[in-house]
Scaffold this motif. Structure first.
Motif, PDB file in Angstrom:
ATOM      1  N   LEU A   4       0.697  -1.202   0.002  1.00 34.73           N
ATOM      2  CA  LEU A   4       0.086   0.005   0.136  1.00 34.73           C
ATOM      3  C   LEU A   4       0.803   1.234   0.050  1.00 34.73           C
ATOM      4  O   LEU A   4       1.865   1.294   0.431  1.00 34.73           O
ATOM      5  CB  LEU A   4      -0.846   0.177   1.250  1.00 34.73           C
ATOM      6  CG  LEU A   4      -1.930  -1.299   1.318  1.00 34.73           C
ATOM      7  CD1 LEU A   4      -2.483  -1.052   2.846  1.00 34.73           C
ATOM      8  CD2 LEU A   4      -2.741  -1.317   0.311  1.00 34.73           C
ATOM      9  N   CYS A   5       0.404   2.184  -0.619  1.00 38.75           N
ATOM     10  CA  CYS A   5       1.085   3.654  -0.460  1.00 38.75           C
ATOM     11  C   CYS A   5       0.882   4.402   0.842  1.00 38.75           C
ATOM     12  O   CYS A   5      -0.060   4.013   1.696  1.00 38.75           O
ATOM     13  CB  CYS A   5       0.471   4.527  -1.450  1.00 38.75           C
ATOM     14  SG  CYS A   5      -1.119   5.133  -1.102  1.00 38.75           S
ATOM     15  N   LEU A   6       1.818   5.230   0.960  1.00 38.83           N
ATOM     16  CA  LEU A   6       2.294   5.880   2.149  1.00 38.83           C
ATOM     17  C   LEU A   6       1.055   6.660   2.427  1.00 38.83           C
ATOM     18  O   LEU A   6       0.699   6.624   3.843  1.00 38.83           O
ATOM     19  CB  LEU A   6       3.385   6.755   2.449  1.00 38.83           C
ATOM     20  CG  LEU A   6       3.645   7.424   3.651  1.00 38.83           C
ATOM     21  CD1 LEU A   6       3.713   6.442   4.820  1.00 38.83           C
ATOM     22  CD2 LEU A   6       4.741   8.141   3.510  1.00 38.83           C
ATOM     23  N   LYS A   7       0.348   7.155   1.645  1.00 38.70           N
ATOM     24  CA  LYS A   7      -0.878   7.964   1.763  1.00 38.70           C
ATOM     25  C   LYS A   7      -2.132   7.027   2.491  1.00 38.70           C
ATOM     26  O   LYS A   7      -2.758   7.385   3.552  1.00 38.70           O
ATOM     27  CB  LYS A   7      -1.362   8.710   0.560  1.00 38.70           C
ATOM     28  CG  LYS A   7      -2.251   9.862   0.827  1.00 38.70           C
ATOM     29  CD  LYS A   7      -2.910  10.272  -0.489  1.00 38.70           C
ATOM     30  CE  LYS A   7      -4.026  11.320  -0.565  1.00 38.70           C
ATOM     31  NZ  LYS A   7      -4.381  12.246  -1.650  1.00 38.70           N
ATOM     32  N   CYS A   8      -2.350   5.840   1.894  1.00 34.70           N
ATOM     33  CA  CYS A   8      -3.514   4.975   2.423  1.00 34.70           C
ATOM     34  C   CYS A   8      -2.929   4.508   3.583  1.00 34.70           C
ATOM     35  O   CYS A   8      -3.676   4.256   4.560  1.00 34.70           O
ATOM     36  CB  CYS A   8      -3.419   3.853   1.366  1.00 34.70           C
ATOM     37  SG  CYS A   8      -4.518   4.522  -0.150  1.00 34.70           S
ATOM     38  N   LEU A   9      -1.431   3.991   3.904  1.00 33.33           N
ATOM     39  CA  LEU A   9      -1.122   3.511   5.278  1.00 33.33           C
ATOM     40  C   LEU A   9      -1.453   4.588   6.305  1.00 33.33           C
ATOM     41  O   LEU A   9      -1.884   4.357   7.393  1.00 33.33           O
ATOM     42  CB  LEU A   9       0.095   3.044   4.995  1.00 33.33           C
ATOM     43  CG  LEU A   9       0.400   2.021   4.513  1.00 33.33           C
ATOM     44  CD1 LEU A   9       1.847   1.688   4.316  1.00 33.33           C
ATOM     45  CD2 LEU A   9      -0.191   0.821   5.356  1.00 33.33           C
ATOM     46  N   SER A  10      -1.240   6.062   6.001  1.00 30.73           N
ATOM     47  CA  SER A  10      -1.252   7.079   6.907  1.00 30.73           C
ATOM     48  C   SER A  10      -2.732   7.135   7.057  1.00 30.73           C
ATOM     49  O   SER A  10      -3.121   7.137   8.400  1.00 30.73           O
ATOM     50  CB  SER A  10      -0.901   8.124   6.288  1.00 30.73           C
ATOM     51  OG  SER A  10       0.287   8.273   6.079  1.00 30.73           O
ATOM     52  N   LYS A  11      -3.730   7.134   6.220  1.00 24.34           N
ATOM     53  CA  LYS A  11      -5.071   7.184   6.415  1.00 24.34           C
ATOM     54  C   LYS A  11      -5.761   6.014   7.448  1.00 24.34           C
ATOM     55  O   LYS A  11      -6.540   6.216   8.082  1.00 24.34           O
ATOM     56  CB  LYS A  11      -5.895   7.438   4.969  1.00 24.34           C
ATOM     57  CG  LYS A  11      -5.925   8.611   4.564  1.00 24.34           C
ATOM     58  CD  LYS A  11      -6.577   8.612   2.891  1.00 24.34           C
ATOM     59  CE  LYS A  11      -6.351  10.069   2.192  1.00 24.34           C
ATOM     60  NZ  LYS A  11      -6.894   9.805   1.051  1.00 24.34           N
ATOM     61  N   CYS A  12      -5.191   5.085   7.146  1.00 22.47           N
ATOM     62  CA  CYS A  12      -5.501   3.735   7.920  1.00 22.47           C
ATOM     63  C   CYS A  12      -4.875   3.850   9.317  1.00 22.47           C
ATOM     64  O   CYS A  12      -5.854   3.556  10.444  1.00 22.47           O
ATOM     65  CB  CYS A  12      -4.918   2.317   7.321  1.00 22.47           C
ATOM     66  SG  CYS A  12      -5.511   1.995   5.962  1.00 22.47           S
ATOM     67  N   PHE A  13      -3.925   4.225   9.685  1.00 21.96           N
ATOM     68  CA  PHE A  13      -3.238   4.595  11.123  1.00 21.96           C
ATOM     69  C   PHE A  13      -4.132   5.659  11.647  1.00 21.96           C
ATOM     70  O   PHE A  13      -4.513   5.386  12.874  1.00 21.96           O
ATOM     71  CB  PHE A  13      -1.979   5.015  10.855  1.00 21.96           C
ATOM     72  CG  PHE A  13      -1.322   5.423  12.232  1.00 21.96           C
ATOM     73  CD1 PHE A  13      -0.693   4.208  12.946  1.00 21.96           C
ATOM     74  CD2 PHE A  13      -1.540   6.511  13.058  1.00 21.96           C
ATOM     75  CE1 PHE A  13      -0.166   4.648  14.259  1.00 21.96           C
ATOM     76  CE2 PHE A  13      -0.907   6.836  13.930  1.00 21.96           C
ATOM     77  CZ  PHE A  13      -0.271   5.816  14.832  1.00 21.96           C
ATOM     78  N   GLU A  14      -4.464   6.609  10.959  1.00 20.72           N
ATOM     79  CA  GLU A  14      -5.432   7.417  11.695  1.00 20.72           C
ATOM     80  C   GLU A  14      -6.798   7.145  12.020  1.00 20.72           C
ATOM     81  O   GLU A  14      -7.105   7.500  12.963  1.00 20.72           O
ATOM     82  CB  GLU A  14      -5.453   8.925  10.634  1.00 20.72           C
ATOM     83  CG  GLU A  14      -6.080  10.098  11.308  1.00 20.72           C
ATOM     84  CD  GLU A  14      -6.251  11.197  10.609  1.00 20.72           C
ATOM     85  OE1 GLU A  14      -6.506  12.267  10.892  1.00 20.72           O
ATOM     86  OE2 GLU A  14      -5.234  11.531   9.688  1.00 20.72           O
ATOM     87  N   ALA A  15      -7.335   6.408  10.971  1.00 14.72           N
ATOM     88  CA  ALA A  15      -8.665   5.774  11.376  1.00 14.72           C
ATOM     89  C   ALA A  15      -8.725   4.746  12.330  1.00 14.72           C
ATOM     90  O   ALA A  15      -9.467   4.772  13.249  1.00 14.72           O
ATOM     91  CB  ALA A  15      -9.060   5.118  10.084  1.00 14.72           C
ATOM     92  N   ILE A  16      -7.493   4.115  12.653  1.00 15.88           N
ATOM     93  CA  ILE A  16      -7.511   3.082  13.881  1.00 15.88           C
ATOM     94  C   ILE A  16      -7.291   3.600  15.278  1.00 15.88           C
ATOM     95  O   ILE A  16      -7.681   3.415  16.059  1.00 15.88           O
ATOM     96  CB  ILE A  16      -6.493   2.112  13.493  1.00 15.88           C
ATOM     97  CG1 ILE A  16      -7.147   1.335  12.270  1.00 15.88           C
ATOM     98  CG2 ILE A  16      -6.415   1.138  14.417  1.00 15.88           C
ATOM     99  CD1 ILE A  16      -5.935   0.364  11.601  1.00 15.88           C
ATOM    100  N   HIS A  17      -6.251   4.815  15.096  1.00 16.60           N
ATOM    101  CA  HIS A  17      -5.928   5.067  16.357  1.00 16.60           C
ATOM    102  C   HIS A  17      -6.344   6.652  16.743  1.00 16.60           C
ATOM    103  O   HIS A  17      -5.986   7.022  17.733  1.00 16.60           O
ATOM    104  CB  HIS A  17      -4.160   5.264  16.387  1.00 16.60           C
ATOM    105  CG  HIS A  17      -3.565   3.640  16.220  1.00 16.60           C
ATOM    106  ND1 HIS A  17      -3.468   3.086  17.433  1.00 16.60           N
ATOM    107  CD2 HIS A  17      -2.783   3.065  15.011  1.00 16.60           C
ATOM    108  CE1 HIS A  17      -2.781   2.060  17.040  1.00 16.60           C
ATOM    109  NE2 HIS A  17      -2.532   2.095  15.602  1.00 16.60           N
TER     110      HIS A  17
END
Length: 695
Positions: free
Chosen positions: A384-397
């Motif tokens: 996954l690209c960094l942008k998507c990983l960042s969005k996933c991290f924010e949604a989870i934490h």
């Protein structure tokens, strides 16, 4: 058994029984598979398990994927030695699989029509087979550590985890594995060995792994980093080693001042290139992941302090869904952050927080994100690209990735800068055992800055680590083989063509190890060579190569016929290098044969070296490790005429001498005896941690 008459004690073999025999051999053959093919197969299994976050199975399959052919060699030699002069034992080895089937009940009396003809043929000799089997008792008396060496149903995740728990708790065991590459089947070695683009780093045992809650962990690390205008790392390493070989090999033809100057210029250039390789490995390849290579802290209070700091950061910032794997990676990173630059720490934190999270949680979030670059059916989070990983991290934490990185960066800064953490920087650590894939073995891992001053050893695989430990278990104290130095044997310059080396090393052993005996300037008989190996606590070989040819058998196989209980120090060129024959044949080396003979430790050279520099390193190593009654420490002795065999003992001792009975630490310290990186990085230890116990 189905048709068994208790009164006549006769066995009638039914067709289902013979069907079981056939099925067993169809499924189990080959019992000793082709090593390279088996390794490729295990790597593919491991990759599937890693994609499913099945860490234990992934680590198990990776443990099976290294040095498989060496296991076959060990099993073969064991059977040879056990059956020599014992025909009954040899026959029972063949009938054991059938005996196992006799003791089990056939599942069903039904067989297919397709099996009728072949079963009729086999069953016609049922009575004769029964008569033969009754003559032999086939009790399996092999201990588990020998059975696990074989390729059988005993090689499974449960037993792998059991072995890790049995090994000394002081050890940190790390495996470095190259991924499967299909080009291994299509290209010559010189081509496909340069195509590795990542490595799997598996922590089998580690200071922060609690086997009650989490087992071995594996991370995939990018490798072969390429900068514009530079060669790939693997290509550069093999290129400079080839140049090193040619330069040293041609040294014999130097007959004028200009050629000598050119020789030294090339040596300096090669040395700089090796320093560059190590620098790239350290800073651009592994980076912050080198934190996973460190040994366990001897002071457990420091370990607890690191855990407390990381746990406090997690609690204060509200990292509500960090996985156990992420926590363990962060513990290790903070533990070693004082040795890492800030940029490497931040980069590693980012990858830990994004690429090692809960895959299920991320799949739920990614399904709601529109991104043209990312596939929602991804296997690994790194896809996954960094942008998507960042969005996933924010949604989870529920806070940004930038804040997450900031949180643990502050913890790292606290460890790096606060005086209360000063003890961690100089803390002593227990040994690290590196299990290195044959494709990665040429790299000088011990020269990484984080490992340079730690006790580090290499082993072929977990099977041999367990085997040697169990063989010598009674001699282990606190994770170290309690070695002796009472009996020393040496062979110096057996080919009679290294005159100055002979004078240097002969004068050294006569000064420092005066009670040792051996051969100088002449080859020993095969019987003497094997006797030296079997009776010595420390065996020293100084000459060309590894010296195992002196055993009288090709390829060093002769040393397997005698038990070896001590340290073997082989100082010749490439004495512990993996030599690869053409095709996909497995590599071989002297330490393989010595480990089959149960030697707990072999020290030697990875590539071509020059005698003067090696003599400095080897004499320093032995003077640190071996107790001596010599009047002055070796470091104080005048060596202006050493190459003529003369030592100056009329000198003043200016600095205190600190011996080192831990062999791995002595190896680390002795590398400083040479000013050439090529010589220092060539020296490696292969085996289990050993230490001389002073009386």
């Amino acid at each position: 058994m189905e048709d068994f008459d208790v009164f006549t004690n006769e066995i009638e073999f039914t067709k289902p029984f013979y069907a079981n025999v056939l099925n067993k051999y169809v499924k189990d053959i080959p019992s000793t598979p082709n090593g390279p093919n088996y390794q490729s197969d295990r790597k593919l299994y491991a990759e599937e398990c890693l994609g499913e976050s099945n860490e234990a199975d992934c680590a198990f399959y990776l443990s099976e994927s290294v040095s498989a052919s060496l296991r076959t060699l060990a099993v073969y030699r064991d059977e040879q030695l056990r059956t020599t002069g014992d025909k009954i034992q040899k026959i029972t080895n063949y009938v054991k699989p059938i005996q196992d089937l006799i003791e089990s009940q056939p599942i069903s009396n039904q067989i297919s029509k397709n099996e009728e003809k072949i079963l009729d043929f086999i069953s016609s000799e049922a009575k004769q087979t029964a008569d033969i089997l009754r003559k032999f008792k086939t009790d399996d008396d092999l201990p588990f550590y020998m059975r696990y060496m074989r390729f059988s149903s005993e090689n499974k995740t449960e037993n792998f985890l059991k072995i890790l728990k049995e090994l000394p708790k002081e050890w940190t065991i790390i495996q470095l594995t190259a991924p499967y590459n299909p080009n291994e089947n299509l290209k010559p070695l010189n081509e496909y060995r340069c195509e590795i683009d990542s490595i799997y780093l598996s922590m089998f045992t580690n200071d922060y792994l609690d086997f009650n809650s989490v087992g071995p962990l594996t991370v995939e690390i990018p490798a072969n980093i390429i900068k514009e205008g530079e060669q790939p790392l693997f290509t550069e390493l093999y290129s400079l080693l080839e140049e090193n070989y040619k330069t040293i090999d041609n040294a014999q033809f130097l007959n004028n001042k200009r050629l000598v100057q050119n020789y030294w210029s090339k040596r300096e250039d090669i040395d700089l290139r090796m320093k560059s390789v190590i620098n790239v490995m350290d800073k651009e390849w592994l980076g912050g992941w080198t934190s996973l290579l460190t040994g366990k802290l001897q002071d457990e209070t420091l370990r607890d302090k690191v855990i407390k700091l990381v746990d406090a950061t997690i609690s204060d910032w509200g990292f509500i869904k960090l996985t156990t794997k992420q926590k363990n990676l962060l513990y290790n990173l903070i533990d070693s952050c004082h040795s890492l630059p800030s940029q490497q720490i931040k980069s590693c934190i980012r990858r830990i927080l994004t690429e090692h999270g809960n895959t299920s949680d991320i799949r739920k979030v990614i399904a709601t994100i529109e991104c043209q670059n990312c596939d929602k059916e991804f296997r690994f989070l790194k896809e996954l690209c960094l942008k998507c990983l960042s969005k996933c991290f924010e949604a989870i934490h529920h806070f940004t990735l930038v804040d997450g990185i900031k949180a643990f960066s502050q913890a790292a800064t606290q460890v790096k800068e606060n005086d209360e953490w000063a003890a961690l920087k100089k803390a002593k650590r227990y040994p690290v055992i590196l299990i290195i894939d044959e494709m990665l073995d040429t790299f000088p891992w011990e020269m990484l800055s984080i490992l340079n001053h730690q006790p580090v050893s290499r082993m072929e695989n977990i099977h041999f680590t367990y085997l040697l430990y169990k063989i010598h278990e009674k001699d282990f104290i606190d994770g170290y083989f309690a070695a002796k130095s009472n009996v020393g044997r040496y062979i110096i310059n057996p080919e009679k063509n290294l005159e100055r080396m002979e004078k240097r090393m002969a004068s050294f052993v006569q000064y420092w190890c005066s009670n040792w005996t051996g051969h100088i300037g002449e080859p020993p008989s095969p019987e003497d060579f094997l006797r030296y190996l079997s009776e010595s606590d420390i065996f020293l070989y100084c000459g060309h190569g590894d010296g195992c040819r002196l055993a009288g058998c090709g390829g060093g196989a002769g040393v397997e016929s005698v038990p070896v209980h001590g340290l073997a120090l082989l100082s010749g060129c490439g004495s512990v290098r993996l030599a690869r024959p053409p095709g996909r044949a497995p590599p071989a080396a002297a330490h393989h044969h010595l480990h089959v003979a149960a030697s707990p430790m072999v020290v030697g050279m990875l590539w071509e070296v020059t005698d003067l520099e090696v003599d400095k390193v080897v004499s320093t190593l032995l003077s640190l490790y071996v107790p001596s009654k010599a009047q002055l420490p070796w470091q104080c002795i005048g060596k202006a005429a050493w190459s003529k065999g003369r030592l100056d003992t009329n000198v003043e001792q200016k600095t205190p001498f600190v011996p080192e009975r831990d062999l791995l630490r002595a190896v680390s310290r002795s590398r400083a005896a040479s000013s050439f990186t090529m010589i220092a990085s060539s020296l490696v230890a292969r085996g289990l941690p050993i230490r001389i116990c002073d009386d």
